[in-house]
Motif scaffolding. Sequence first.
Motif, PDB file in Angstrom:
ATOM      1  N   ARG A  20      -5.700 -12.462  -7.741  1.00 14.48           N
ATOM      2  CA  ARG A  20      -5.756 -11.087  -8.209  1.00 14.48           C
ATOM      3  C   ARG A  20      -6.837 -10.310  -7.459  1.00 14.48           C
ATOM      4  NH1 ARG A  20      -4.536  -9.796 -13.868  1.00 14.48           N
ATOM      5  NH2 ARG A  20      -4.990 -11.955 -14.330  1.00 14.48           N
ATOM      6  N   LYS A  21      -7.973 -10.994  -7.276  1.00 12.14           N
ATOM      7  CA  LYS A  21      -9.092 -10.342  -6.578  1.00 12.14           C
ATOM      8  C   LYS A  21      -8.707  -9.994  -5.145  1.00 12.14           C
ATOM      9  CE  LYS A  21     -13.137 -12.120  -4.721  1.00 12.14           C
ATOM     10  NZ  LYS A  21     -14.302 -13.005  -4.761  1.00 12.14           N
ATOM     11  N   GLY A  22      -8.031 -10.931  -4.470  1.00 11.22           N
ATOM     12  CA  GLY A  22      -7.613 -10.682  -3.093  1.00 11.22           C
ATOM     13  C   GLY A  22      -6.739  -9.450  -2.992  1.00 11.22           C
ATOM     14  N   ILE A  23      -5.756  -9.358  -3.897  1.00 14.37           N
ATOM     15  CA  ILE A  23      -4.833  -8.225  -3.847  1.00 14.37           C
ATOM     16  C   ILE A  23      -5.558  -6.930  -4.188  1.00 14.37           C
ATOM     17  CG2 ILE A  23      -2.783  -7.213  -4.903  1.00 14.37           C
ATOM     18  CD1 ILE A  23      -1.744 -10.050  -5.337  1.00 14.37           C
ATOM     19  N   LYS A  24      -6.367  -6.993  -5.250  1.00 10.22           N
ATOM     20  CA  LYS A  24      -7.042  -5.778  -5.706  1.00 10.22           C
ATOM     21  C   LYS A  24      -8.001  -5.228  -4.655  1.00 10.22           C
ATOM     22  CE  LYS A  24      -7.454  -5.648 -10.727  1.00 10.22           C
ATOM     23  NZ  LYS A  24      -8.383  -5.945 -11.834  1.00 10.22           N
ATOM     24  N   LEU A  25      -8.743  -6.149  -4.017  1.00  9.94           N
ATOM     25  CA  LEU A  25      -9.792  -5.665  -3.116  1.00  9.94           C
ATOM     26  C   LEU A  25      -9.258  -5.249  -1.755  1.00  9.94           C
ATOM     27  CD1 LEU A  25     -12.834  -7.970  -3.831  1.00  9.94           C
ATOM     28  CD2 LEU A  25     -12.381  -5.677  -4.659  1.00  9.94           C
ATOM     29  N   LYS A  26      -8.066  -5.726  -1.420  1.00  9.15           N
ATOM     30  CA  LYS A  26      -7.561  -5.424  -0.088  1.00  9.15           C
ATOM     31  C   LYS A  26      -7.398  -3.920   0.111  1.00  9.15           C
ATOM     32  CE  LYS A  26      -4.674  -6.727   3.553  1.00  9.15           C
ATOM     33  NZ  LYS A  26      -3.843  -7.712   4.171  1.00  9.15           N
ATOM     34  N   TYR A  27      -6.892  -3.271  -0.895  1.00 12.29           N
ATOM     35  CA  TYR A  27      -6.640  -1.841  -0.725  1.00 12.29           C
ATOM     36  C   TYR A  27      -7.510  -0.986  -1.636  1.00 12.29           C
ATOM     37  CZ  TYR A  27      -2.674  -3.480   1.898  1.00 12.29           C
ATOM     38  OH  TYR A  27      -1.891  -4.110   2.820  1.00 12.29           O
ATOM     39  N   ARG A  28      -8.622  -1.560  -2.094  1.00 14.65           N
ATOM     40  CA  ARG A  28      -9.493  -0.769  -2.956  1.00 14.65           C
ATOM     41  C   ARG A  28     -10.031   0.438  -2.213  1.00 14.65           C
ATOM     42  NH1 ARG A  28     -12.668  -2.937  -7.767  1.00 14.65           N
ATOM     43  NH2 ARG A  28     -10.480  -2.886  -8.318  1.00 14.65           N
ATOM     44  N   ARG A  29     -10.123   1.533  -2.902  1.00 17.75           N
ATOM     45  CA  ARG A  29     -10.669   2.772  -2.356  1.00 17.75           C
ATOM     46  C   ARG A  29      -9.788   3.404  -1.300  1.00 17.75           C
ATOM     47  NH1 ARG A  29     -16.256   4.169  -2.723  1.00 17.75           N
ATOM     48  NH2 ARG A  29     -16.974   3.245  -4.629  1.00 17.75           N
ATOM     49  N   TYR A  31      -6.275   5.653  -0.819  1.00 19.44           N
ATOM     50  CA  TYR A  31      -5.497   6.496  -1.723  1.00 19.44           C
ATOM     51  C   TYR A  31      -4.121   5.911  -1.985  1.00 19.44           C
ATOM     52  CZ  TYR A  31      -9.037  10.035  -1.581  1.00 19.44           C
ATOM     53  OH  TYR A  31     -10.219  10.694  -1.737  1.00 19.44           O
ATOM     54  N   LEU A  32      -3.529   5.312  -0.949  1.00 20.33           N
ATOM     55  CA  LEU A  32      -2.152   4.850  -1.108  1.00 20.33           C
ATOM     56  C   LEU A  32      -2.078   3.440  -1.653  1.00 20.33           C
ATOM     57  CD1 LEU A  32      -0.624   6.391   2.098  1.00 20.33           C
ATOM     58  CD2 LEU A  32      -0.433   7.214  -0.236  1.00 20.33           C
ATOM     59  N   GLY A  33      -3.208   2.748  -1.652  1.00 25.27           N
ATOM     60  CA  GLY A  33      -3.252   1.418  -2.250  1.00 25.27           C
ATOM     61  C   GLY A  33      -2.242   0.462  -1.646  1.00 25.27           C
ATOM     62  N   VAL A  34      -1.518  -0.196  -2.534  1.00 29.15           N
ATOM     63  CA  VAL A  34      -0.647  -1.290  -2.102  1.00 29.15           C
ATOM     64  C   VAL A  34       0.521  -0.785  -1.255  1.00 29.15           C
ATOM     65  CG1 VAL A  34       1.004  -1.436  -3.993  1.00 29.15           C
ATOM     66  CG2 VAL A  34       0.135  -3.524  -2.963  1.00 29.15           C
ATOM     67  N   ILE A  35       0.772   0.524  -1.314  1.00 30.32           N
ATOM     68  CA  ILE A  35       1.852   1.106  -0.500  1.00 30.32           C
ATOM     69  C   ILE A  35       1.578   0.880   0.987  1.00 30.32           C
ATOM     70  CG2 ILE A  35       3.070   3.260   0.040  1.00 30.32           C
ATOM     71  CD1 ILE A  35       2.446   4.161  -2.780  1.00 30.32           C
ATOM     72  N   TRP A  36       0.287   0.706   1.327  1.00 28.93           N
ATOM     73  CA  TRP A  36      -0.056   0.450   2.721  1.00 28.93           C
ATOM     74  C   TRP A  36       0.629  -0.794   3.259  1.00 28.93           C
ATOM     75  CZ3 TRP A  36      -1.234   3.530   6.244  1.00 28.93           C
ATOM     76  CH2 TRP A  36      -2.063   4.628   6.026  1.00 28.93           C
ATOM     77  N   SER A  37       0.852  -1.778   2.385  1.00 32.23           N
ATOM     78  CA  SER A  37       1.482  -3.002   2.878  1.00 32.23           C
ATOM     79  C   SER A  37       2.930  -2.738   3.260  1.00 32.23           C
ATOM     80  CB  SER A  37       1.371  -4.128   1.852  1.00 32.23           C
ATOM     81  OG  SER A  37       2.085  -3.803   0.694  1.00 32.23           O
ATOM     82  N   MET A  38       3.449  -1.531   2.919  1.00 36.12           N
ATOM     83  CA  MET A  38       4.793  -1.183   3.388  1.00 36.12           C
ATOM     84  C   MET A  38       4.720  -0.198   4.544  1.00 36.12           C
ATOM     85  SD  MET A  38       6.812  -0.864  -0.155  1.00 36.12           S
ATOM     86  CE  MET A  38       6.007  -1.362  -1.635  1.00 36.12           C
ATOM     87  N   ILE A  39       3.782   0.725   4.489  1.00 35.97           N
ATOM     88  CA  ILE A  39       3.699   1.738   5.545  1.00 35.97           C
ATOM     89  C   ILE A  39       3.289   1.104   6.869  1.00 35.97           C
ATOM     90  CG2 ILE A  39       2.533   3.835   6.294  1.00 35.97           C
ATOM     91  CD1 ILE A  39       2.188   4.585   3.435  1.00 35.97           C
ATOM     92  N   GLU A  40       2.328   0.178   6.782  1.00 34.07           N
ATOM     93  CA  GLU A  40       1.779  -0.383   8.013  1.00 34.07           C
ATOM     94  C   GLU A  40       2.851  -1.068   8.868  1.00 34.07           C
ATOM     95  OE1 GLU A  40      -1.141  -3.632   9.665  1.00 34.07           O
ATOM     96  OE2 GLU A  40       0.911  -3.696   8.952  1.00 34.07           O
ATOM     97  N   PRO A  41       3.664  -1.973   8.299  1.00 30.57           N
ATOM     98  CA  PRO A  41       4.711  -2.577   9.144  1.00 30.57           C
ATOM     99  C   PRO A  41       5.733  -1.557   9.627  1.00 30.57           C
ATOM    100  CG  PRO A  41       4.900  -3.333   6.868  1.00 30.57           C
ATOM    101  CD  PRO A  41       3.620  -2.600   6.974  1.00 30.57           C
ATOM    102  N   LEU A  42       5.964  -0.526   8.787  1.00 27.00           N
ATOM    103  CA  LEU A  42       6.933   0.499   9.176  1.00 27.00           C
ATOM    104  C   LEU A  42       6.449   1.232  10.420  1.00 27.00           C
ATOM    105  CD1 LEU A  42       9.586   1.381   7.882  1.00 27.00           C
ATOM    106  CD2 LEU A  42       8.359   3.273   6.825  1.00 27.00           C
ATOM    107  N   LEU A  43       5.170   1.577  10.438  1.00 27.01           N
ATOM    108  CA  LEU A  43       4.612   2.303  11.584  1.00 27.01           C
ATOM    109  C   LEU A  43       4.660   1.441  12.846  1.00 27.01           C
ATOM    110  CD1 LEU A  43       1.548   4.069   9.930  1.00 27.01           C
ATOM    111  CD2 LEU A  43       3.717   5.085  10.617  1.00 27.01           C
ATOM    112  N   THR A  44       4.244   0.168  12.729  1.00 32.03           N
ATOM    113  CA  THR A  44       4.284  -0.674  13.935  1.00 32.03           C
ATOM    114  C   THR A  44       5.720  -0.876  14.395  1.00 32.03           C
ATOM    115  OG1 THR A  44       3.979  -2.504  12.417  1.00 32.03           O
ATOM    116  CG2 THR A  44       2.155  -2.026  13.891  1.00 32.03           C
ATOM    117  N   MET A  45       6.633  -0.949  13.438  1.00 29.91           N
ATOM    118  CA  MET A  45       8.038  -1.107  13.818  1.00 29.91           C
ATOM    119  C   MET A  45       8.485   0.066  14.683  1.00 29.91           C
ATOM    120  SD  MET A  45      11.422  -0.803  11.470  1.00 29.91           S
ATOM    121  CE  MET A  45      11.340   0.978  11.566  1.00 29.91           C
TER     122      MET A  45
END
Lengths: 258, 244
Positions: A20-29, A31-45
């Motif tokens: 839980r800590k790993g997931i929570k802290l990865k995108y802490r602070r 704005y988009l939070g966990v959505i980044w784990s979808m945007i980031e691969p989309l952009l590199t794609m």
Amino acid sequence: MKEAITEFRQYSNLFIELVRKGIKLKYRRSYLGVIWSMIEPLLTMIVLTVVFGTLFGYENKEFPVYILAGRLIYSLFSQSTTNALKSIRQNEGMIKKVYVPKYLYPLSGVCFNYILFLISLVVLSVVSLILGVYPTVRVFLAIVPLLVLFLLSVGAGLILATLGVFFRDLEYLWNVVLMLVMYTCAIFYYPDVILDSKVSFILQYNPLFCIISNFRSCIFGEEMDMWMLIYSFAFAVVSVFIGGIIFKKNQEKFILYI
Amino acid sequence: MEEVIKVNDVTMEFNLSKEKVDSVKEYFIKMVKRELRYDRFQALKNVSFSVNKGDRIGILGLNGAGKSTLMKVIAGVFKPTKGTVEKRGVIAPMIELGAGFDKQYTGAENIYLYGAVLGHSRKFMEEKFDEIVEFAELHEFIDVPLKNYSSGMRARLGFAIATVVKPDILILDEVLSVGDAKFRKKSEKKLLEMMDSGVTVLFVSHNLEQVKRICNKAMILEKGKLVAFGDMDEVVEQYKEMVK
């Protein structure tokens, strides 16, 4: 063995908290939070499609799906192993002061990345549907290479976590290795030319390429390559064994080196 | 009397390499040159003793005598190089408060995390949450990341979490010297309450008055050796002679 199971039960709460800590802290602070784990691969794609699609002249419209599938799996492997590699040193504060089974750290590092990876598969399905790659029954078989991927990450993670305690510069060395692995995974090119050449072994004996290739087959509704499946599975199982053994053998010494 | 801790002939050895070899390149160079040597340092030498249920033992010794190492061996953080430690019951190690706190986490999140480190479930911690916040006096700061806490606030939170359970064995390593005078009094009171319920205590402190107040037995460690173990008054006298 029995002891190990009761111990894991006792510490399962801590394991869940660490994931839980790993997931929570990865995108802490952010704005988009966990959505980044979808945007980031989309952009590199998008970038990879434009660059390599033009470079190699690939014009079929499934190419982005092809890239995304490979890229997602590769980045899970690279992130979870890097995380496991650093996990013991990162938790040194805890390790030095209380008793906790130490394998929880690399294992939770792999697990939280895997959960984020599963979330990012949503992007893959959306992109596939948009580009007209419709799922067949074979899609369900994708669980098999994904399972092998998990085992491989755990095995590599345990080995790296152990060695990382004793050799600090392994972090940098591993980055170099990961880059080599990336180029030999056929992420942004079709592998046929290399597979037909004299150097086909650089792809064929790369377990991560085998996993990626089988995963793609499931998505595109093709049959998996049995040899690759068996090879990658065997490779993953052996790495888990080796990792488990060297980790167990050395874990009492960790505290003397961190 | 029931024995709850039995330390059998424990020796703890550390590698004190003069220059730390921690890169692959260095390791191979030194291996080829056969320069991989370590200086061994014994932090504990053949220490044996046993503790009965309900004993409150003060552990005395100069800096570097091996007190903290002994506590960590008993808590299971270090595995002894030689010898064994047998123990019965739930141990609450308060060696350094807040081991396992994460700086980016808020106080509230850290309560669950540290609770899990000590082996408690999330549900249990939820039940005890208010009690912990109350005791630590951190109401308005509980949702602030820990990196913005003062060291006193951190220690208070750590103390409140560690003492929320009723352990059988309590290991205290100079934890009573944290916080302001008011909190120190409050925490001492809380510990005395816990002791009344028959908990076994191992107490490391340099404060002789505090040791006298809390303990009934004491031991002296000197350079890793156990030099005295027995009734508190005698041992404290002997220690006073030593430090003169």
